[in-house]
Design an enzyme around this catalytic site. Sequence first.
Site, PDB file in Angstrom:
ATOM      1  N   GLY A   1     -28.346 -37.580  85.562  1.00  0.00           N
ATOM      2  CA  GLY A   1     -28.174 -36.960  87.173  1.00  0.00           C
ATOM      3  C   GLY A   1     -28.662 -38.130  88.586  1.00  0.00           C
TER       4      GLY A   1
ATOM      5  N   ALA B   1     -28.535 -33.277  82.203  1.00  0.00           N
ATOM      6  CA  ALA B   1     -27.882 -32.569  81.228  1.00  0.00           C
ATOM      7  C   ALA B   1     -29.246 -31.957  80.285  1.00  0.00           C
ATOM      8  CB  ALA B   1     -27.181 -33.330  80.151  1.00  0.00           C
TER       9      ALA B   1
ATOM     10  N   ALA C   1     -22.757 -33.088  85.296  1.00  0.00           N
ATOM     11  CA  ALA C   1     -24.435 -33.157  84.458  1.00  0.00           C
ATOM     12  C   ALA C   1     -23.516 -35.172  83.406  1.00  0.00           C
ATOM     13  CB  ALA C   1     -24.398 -32.165  83.492  1.00  0.00           C
ATOM     14  N   CYS C   2     -24.807 -34.997  84.292  1.00  0.00           N
ATOM     15  CA  CYS C   2     -24.394 -36.461  83.133  1.00  0.00           C
ATOM     16  C   CYS C   2     -26.692 -37.601  82.317  1.00  0.00           C
ATOM     17  CB  CYS C   2     -24.815 -38.050  83.762  1.00  0.00           C
ATOM     18  SG  CYS C   2     -25.705 -37.953  85.253  1.00  0.00           S
ATOM     19  N   SER C   3     -26.734 -37.952  81.838  1.00  0.00           N
ATOM     20  CA  SER C   3     -28.181 -38.266  81.204  1.00  0.00           C
ATOM     21  C   SER C   3     -28.939 -38.332  82.119  1.00  0.00           C
ATOM     22  CB  SER C   3     -27.917 -39.314  79.782  1.00  0.00           C
ATOM     23  OG  SER C   3     -27.749 -40.528  81.027  1.00  0.00           O
TER      24      SER C   3
END
Length: 106
Positions: A13, A41, A9-11
């Site tokens: 995607g 996220a 998960a990142c800010s």
Amino acid sequence: MMSKKIMLACSAGMSTSLLVTKMQKAAEKDGTDVTIFATAAADAENKLDQEHPDVLMLGPQVKYMLDDFKSKLDIPVAVINMRDYGMMDGEKVLQSALAVIDAQKA
């Protein structure tokens, strides 16, 4: 051996999508049976409910969410090493995710 499922998960995607591709290539090369996917996220909780991954790996830019996820989830949660993330080192991130899963089962 059961296939392991790794969720990133990142800010947004986006950057993790590239990392997923590199991790999948590394897994194929190593003969490791894993499913790897990425999400933003903001959508992580929906994805967790649908996919039931073995580990959640957070991009360095969302590491502030670590404690929140840890308190809610019964799977291990870890932050991707900043350098490995920056270098898009799929092999290293894959190995650290698998190590986190193994540590949980130990």
